[in-house]
Design a protein around this motif. Structure first.
Motif, short mmCIF file in Angstrom:
data_model
loop_
_atom_site.label_atom_id
_atom_site.label_comp_id
_atom_site.label_asym_id
_atom_site.label_seq_id
_atom_site.Cartn_x
_atom_site.Cartn_y
_atom_site.Cartn_z
N ASN A 254 11.37 -37.75 -13.84
CA ASN A 254 12.73 -37.38 -14.19
C ASN A 254 12.65 -36.06 -14.94
N LYS B 110 15.07 -40.60 -21.18
CA LYS B 110 15.82 -39.37 -20.89
C LYS B 110 17.15 -39.34 -21.66
N VAL C 129 11.89 -47.04 -13.45
CA VAL C 129 12.94 -46.02 -13.42
C VAL C 129 13.92 -46.23 -14.57
N LYS D 218 14.69 -43.64 -17.57
CA LYS D 218 16.07 -43.17 -17.76
C LYS D 218 16.54 -43.40 -19.20
#
Length: 422
Positions: free
Chosen positions: A223, A409, A402, A406
């Protein structure tokens, strides 16, 4: 009376080590608790101190030898310090002329060069430091050592070499003699190779990383992160933070706290496989990859879930300093439920980090660079960083990996989430 120096206990499950460097040679005076030898183990290098004051007698092992815990590696003649010290200093006092450089110059063999001393600390130069001294033509007695007990490090030599352009002739004088041999070799077009035995630490790193590839089902998800909010927070509060906590506010504190949020919400990323069982942890101990002179080490910042930014930054800074000085202990490396590796400090744009067994995931950080991105339909320039999460697909599903990345992030792009537990 001679006292025996034995290999001490090296930590849980560690039964042997390798002689990395003798810090004293036969005939040298030694004080109580003064280090005399550096031992390399599977995880760290440790220094073995003398239990008594005296003079080094016989060395029973050579550099590179593997020695078991409890083995006798040297002897110390107790009570001989007073007699030995005047003898060692008598020659310079009576005849000052041949005190420093003539001895190494007269005998340039590697064995004799091991007796070279650094500055006022009178410490033996390690092979790596000695090689750097010869390569850069630096006078070791003119450089102040930053290592333990004032010993010269390779970084000290490199720093001195960079500054050598501003120095006067006396500092540069050793350079012609040191570079004469390489110059001659270059003129003849000779191509050389050098074989150096892998250190015990490097062998262990190689074995563990290959084992991770052979055992785990490794996969990496990526990412990118807009670092604007974190950079603005650092810029706004760095002075107040440093004044209050006596430590700089870095990026690792933010990522450690963001990782804590992700590991709490996705427990499998903080777990590990043990046989046919999954071991879940209700705590977060983050291994932080640190570059050390002998290779990469991963000391553990414990209880990240209970610590604030200041304590996390202090722990990481302490590990970095002790890794450079070679004073990390086995306990510093034990455990760890998750790893953060920051390749960005070396300029890496993107990588696929390898997990640190028995952990199941590792977060890779990379360099920050300005890139054009689309925000609210507009093309803008933002400081962006690619982040990568490598994970063991046997335990962690793609959806979970994932999701965890995330969460990290989102927390970095909106640090308020870390304060209100989102």
């Amino acid at each position: 009376m001679a006292s025996e120096i034995k290999v001490p206990a090296l930590g849980e499950s560690v039964t042997e080590g390798t002689i990395g460097e003798w810090l004293k040679k036969p005939g040298d005076a030694v004080a109580v608790d003064e280090p005399i030898v550096s031992l390399e183990t599977d995880k760290v290098a440790i220094e073995v101190p003398s239990p008594v004051a005296g003079v080094i007698g016989e060395l029973k092992a050579q550099v590179g030898d593997t020695v078991e815990v409890g083995a006798i590696i040297a002897t110390v003649e107790e009570g001989a310090t007073a007699a030995a010290a005047p003898t060692a200093e008598a020659a310079p006092a009576e005849s000052p002329a041949p005190s420093a450089s003539p001895a190494p110059a007269a005998s340039p063999s590697p064995d004799k060069n091991e007796g070279t001393v650094a500055s006022d600390a009178s410490q033996t130069l390690s092979p790596a430091v000695r090689r750097a001294v010869l390569e850069h033509g630096i006078d070791p007695s003119a450089v102040k050592g930053s290592g333990r007990d004032g010993r010269l490090t390779k970084e000290d030599v490199i720093a001195a070499a960079k500054a050598k352009g501003d120095e006067t002739a006396p500092a540069a004088a050793p350079a012609p003699a040191a570079s004469a041999a390489p110059a001659a070799a270059a003129s003849t077009g000779e191509r050389k190779t050098e074989r150096v035995k892998m250190t015990r630490l490097r062998q262990t790193i190689a074995r563990r990383l290959k084992s991770a590839q052979d055992t785990a089902a490794l996969l990496t998800t990526f990412n990118d992160v807009d670092m604007t909010a974190v950079m603005e927070a650092r810029s706004k509060y760095k002075d107040l933070f440093a004044k209050k906590h006596d430590i700089k506010l870095g990026f690792m504190g933010f990522f450690a706290k963001a990782a804590h949020l992700a590991l709490k919400d996705v427990p499998s990323v903080n777990a590990q496989i043990d046989g046919d069982e999954i071991v879940y942890h209700d705590f977060v101990d983050i291994s932080v990859a640190v570059s050390a002179p002998n290779g990469l080490v991963v000391p553990v910042v414990r209880n990240v879930d209970q610590k604030g930014f200041a304590q996390i930054e202090k722990d990481i800074a302490d590990f970095g300093k002790r890794a450079k000085d070679g004073t990390l202990t086995m306990d510093d490396m034990a455990g760890g439920t998750f790893t953060i590796s920051n390749g960005g400090v070396f300029g890496s744009l993107m990588s696929t980090p390898i997990i640190n067994p028995p952990q199941s995931a590792v977060l890779g950080l990379h360099r920050i660079e300005d890139r054009a991105v689309v925000v609210d339909g507009q093309i803008v320039i933002r400081p962006m960083m690619y982040i990568a999460l490598s994970y063991d697909h046997r335990l962690i599903d793609g959806r979970e990996a994932v999701t965890a990345l995330k969460i990290i992030k989102d927390a970095i792009e909106d640090p308020t989430r870390m304060l209100i537990d989102l």
